[in-house]
Design a protein around this motif. Structure first.
Motif, mmCIF file in Angstrom:
data_model
loop_
_atom_site.group_PDB
_atom_site.id
_atom_site.type_symbol
_atom_site.label_atom_id
_atom_site.label_comp_id
_atom_site.label_asym_id
_atom_site.label_seq_id
_atom_site.Cartn_x
_atom_site.Cartn_y
_atom_site.Cartn_z
ATOM 1 N N ASP A 496 0.848 -1.191 0.000
ATOM 2 C CA ASP A 496 0.000 0.000 0.000
ATOM 3 C C ASP A 496 0.880 1.236 0.000
ATOM 4 O O ASP A 496 1.917 1.272 0.676
ATOM 5 C CB ASP A 496 -0.927 -0.001 1.226
ATOM 6 C CG ASP A 496 -1.991 1.093 1.142
ATOM 7 O OD1 ASP A 496 -2.397 1.437 0.004
ATOM 8 O OD2 ASP A 496 -2.431 1.595 2.191
ATOM 9 N N TRP A 497 0.464 2.239 -0.783
ATOM 10 C CA TRP A 497 1.147 3.537 -0.794
ATOM 11 C C TRP A 497 0.299 4.495 0.034
ATOM 12 O O TRP A 497 -0.898 4.638 -0.209
ATOM 13 C CB TRP A 497 1.284 4.060 -2.225
ATOM 14 C CG TRP A 497 2.428 5.027 -2.403
ATOM 15 C CD1 TRP A 497 2.758 6.062 -1.599
ATOM 16 C CD2 TRP A 497 3.401 5.023 -3.462
ATOM 17 N NE1 TRP A 497 3.872 6.712 -2.056
ATOM 18 C CE2 TRP A 497 4.285 6.099 -3.217
ATOM 19 C CE3 TRP A 497 3.611 4.227 -4.583
ATOM 20 C CZ2 TRP A 497 5.356 6.402 -4.052
ATOM 21 C CZ3 TRP A 497 4.671 4.530 -5.418
ATOM 22 C CH2 TRP A 497 5.539 5.602 -5.153
ATOM 23 N N ALA A 498 0.914 5.122 1.027
ATOM 24 C CA ALA A 498 0.167 5.994 1.938
ATOM 25 C C ALA A 498 -0.525 7.115 1.170
ATOM 26 O O ALA A 498 0.033 7.646 0.203
ATOM 27 C CB ALA A 498 1.107 6.577 2.987
ATOM 28 N N PRO A 499 -1.747 7.490 1.596
ATOM 29 C CA PRO A 499 -2.483 8.552 0.891
ATOM 30 C C PRO A 499 -1.747 9.892 0.841
ATOM 31 O O PRO A 499 -1.996 10.687 -0.051
ATOM 32 C CB PRO A 499 -3.786 8.669 1.691
ATOM 33 C CG PRO A 499 -3.960 7.344 2.340
ATOM 34 C CD PRO A 499 -2.575 6.864 2.639
ATOM 35 N N ASP A 500 -0.845 10.139 1.803
ATOM 36 C CA ASP A 500 -0.095 11.399 1.734
ATOM 37 C C ASP A 500 1.190 11.260 0.920
ATOM 38 O O ASP A 500 1.944 12.219 0.762
ATOM 39 C CB ASP A 500 0.214 11.921 3.146
ATOM 40 C CG ASP A 500 1.162 11.016 3.933
ATOM 41 O OD1 ASP A 500 1.672 10.031 3.356
ATOM 42 O OD2 ASP A 500 1.394 11.294 5.127
ATOM 43 N N GLY A 501 1.439 10.057 0.379
ATOM 44 C CA GLY A 501 2.577 9.855 -0.520
ATOM 45 C C GLY A 501 3.911 9.618 0.153
ATOM 46 O O GLY A 501 4.909 9.380 -0.527
ATOM 47 N N GLY A 502 3.957 9.656 1.492
ATOM 48 C CA GLY A 502 5.249 9.624 2.173
ATOM 49 C C GLY A 502 5.926 8.274 2.224
ATOM 50 O O GLY A 502 7.154 8.194 2.179
ATOM 51 N N LYS A 503 5.135 7.205 2.338
ATOM 52 C CA LYS A 503 5.745 5.884 2.554
ATOM 53 C C LYS A 503 4.967 4.814 1.796
ATOM 54 O O LYS A 503 3.800 4.985 1.448
ATOM 55 C CB LYS A 503 5.748 5.528 4.048
ATOM 56 C CG LYS A 503 6.475 6.506 4.951
ATOM 57 C CD LYS A 503 6.403 6.068 6.405
ATOM 58 C CE LYS A 503 7.038 7.099 7.334
ATOM 59 N NZ LYS A 503 6.202 8.291 7.484
#
Length: 518
Positions: A496-503
């Protein structure tokens, strides 16, 4: 009788592959080609902007068109400029198959192939891309042991990339602190594999579904269960989907669970009671999606996709097209429904009314096409194909998307709904146009089945997890490999790619959670 040409020899095939890999000569526009007139249209509303505007053909690159459009909208400061994607649409009919994305410049895309001449007015649709940029993850920041069996599901909190929930074959779910790389809570209660985890859109509750046929709700802050387990299903839980935040009765969120017992149940999560049971499928229900327009979408091993009215549970449509089990569904509004009132700015509205208004605004912005609310659906099947649907307009598919050589396991829309990624057991990820189902790229590099893939928050990158133990990050625009991420010791089942793009978070058969960042 016509002469049948022999198949190409091995040498001819190798020569053709070598030529395909080499950089082809790029046709540069000549300096004396004159000017071309361009008329801009907003893809979301269909309204014309200023124009037509005459520009030199030699300067009509995507970058220059972007600068021109920003100057017309008076976005003159560097921090105000918005990146745009341009497409040529001859008759502004959004369902037309002749849509052509402008990838480099107008000369290469339209004038050189003879689609337009310098005497014509060229109609260009523009679509704003994300106004922030996500950097490709390139290193493993944390490898966190803890689970005793394979990790089967992983999902970041919609609020930030700090919290990741995972479900495992050791009968537990766990919440991890991704900033420190440590476990936060162990959620014990299930008596069989935890197959699915799902955060509520406001990040206040975590739902888990298990092979023990129960759904459990947890407080992510304390790690304590919220009430009793939700019992009613007679077989394993395959999929969970929360009611969209803007559709909820304040204080009473509902949850849909899909099961191997051929039913979908709608739960009142406060009273832990079943509100509605959706019966009609004749096989195991593989996926459920709760749309933002009051519809619930379900897919099943009976080869159908069904559309239900969320208000009373009545069947609205049955979508028949697939020739085998339907494995997965995705909505063009999945990202905004998942994140509700959260966005890249990190600012959370203070009052309940403001949160509701912001969640509704996010959904309407994402779902509005030509002043109509359109929610597109894509279904993936064991028959090697996908179908793109617009259930609010027709029960006939918009497009049949074929090209995979083995069963398609997972599909997903980009956050802006403009692209679709599909992951299959033929070792490939494919990219498709989210509006008309047109094929765009095949992402080649994995040497084992690809179990799932997901887009970054800005839609410019895709990460995929595979049986070959690696994650790979791809550039959506070019279809090229951006980063190769080895590290797992066994198959990668969940990513999964975090919704805020960080991790990026991943887990698999090696029992370790890995957190990846730039």
């Amino acid at each position: 009788m016509a002469t049948v040409l022999p198949p190409p020899s091995k040498r001819q095939r190798l020569d053709a592959e070598t030529r395909a890999r080499e950089q082809q000569p790029v046709a540069e526009p000549q300096a004396d080609l004159g000017n071309v007139r361009v008329q801009f249209y907003d893809q979301a509303t269909g309204k014309a902007g200023l124009g037509p505007i005459s520009i030199p053909v030699a300067s009509a690159t995507v970058k220059n068109l972007e600068l021109l459009l920003n100057s017309l909208q008076e976005n003159n400061e560097a921090h105000e400029r918005i990146p745009y994607r341009f497409a040529y649409e001859p008759d502004t009919n959004l369902s037309s198959p002749t849509r052509l994305d402008i990838l480099s410049d107008l000369y290469t895309s339209l004038l050189l192939p003879g689609l337009k001449t310098t005497e014509d007015i060229i109609s260009l649709e523009y679509t704003p891309q994300a106004i922030f940029r996500v950097r490709a993850v390139s290193r493993c920041a944390s490898s966190i042991p803890g689970h005793g069996q394979a990790i089967l599901a992983a999902e970041f909190s919609p609020a930030s990339s700090s919290l990741l929930a995972t479900g495992s074959g050791d009968n537990t779910a766990r919440i991890w602190d991704c900033d420190t790389g440590t476990p936060r809570h162990i959620l014990r209660g299930h008596v069989d594999w935890v197959l699915v985890v799902s955060w509520s859109p406001d990040a206040s509750t975590l739902a888990t579904g298990s092979k023990d046929s129960t759904v459990r709700l947890w407080d992510p802050k304390s790690g304590k269960p919220l009430g009793h387990p939700l019992k009613g299903h007679t077989k394993w839980i395959r999929s969970l989907s929360w009611e969209p935040y803007h559709s909820q009765v304040p204080g009473r969120p509902r949850l849909a669970s899909a099961s191997g017992d051929s039913t979908v149940r709608i739960w009142d999560t406060i009273s832990a009671r079943i509100e509605i049971v959706l019966t009609g499928h004749k096989g195991s229900v593989s996926c459920v999606r709760w749309g933002g327009t009051g519809k619930i979408y379900t897919s099943s091993h009976d080869k159908t996709v069904k559309v239900w009215n969320a208000r009373d549970g009545t069947l609205a449509h049955t979508l028949n097209a697939h020739a085998h089990w339907v494995n997965h569904l995705a909505l063009s509004t999945d990202h905004v429904l998942r994140t509700a009132f959260y966005d890249h700015t990190g600012k959370v509205p203070a009052s309940e009314e403001e949160r509701l208004a912001k969640a509704k605004e996010h959904f309407e912005t994402a779902a509005t096409v030509n002043d109509k609310t359109v929610e597109r659906l894509v279904s993936a099947s064991e028959d090697f194909t996908m179908y793109l649907w617009s259930p609010s307009e027709s029960t006939k598919p918009v497009a049949r998307m074929h090209g995979h050589q083995k069963k398609v396991n997972h599909v997903g829309f980009s956050p802006d709904g403009q692209m679709i990624s599909s992951s299959a057991f033929d070792n490939h990820v494919k990219l498709w146009d989210g509006r008309d189902g047109r094929f765009i790229h095949t992402l080649r590099g994995h040497v084992g089945a690809v179990y799932m893939s997901c887009f970054s928050a800005d839609g410019r990158l895709v990460v995929s997890g595979s049986k070959d133990t690696t994650l790979k990050v791809w550039d959506v625009r070019t279809g090229k490999l951006k980063e190769d991420l080895p590290g797992h010791q066994d198959e990668v089942y969940a990513v999964d790619w975090a919704p805020d793009g960080g991790k990026v978070g991943s887990g698999g058969a090696d029992k370790a959670v890995r957190i990846w960042r730039h």
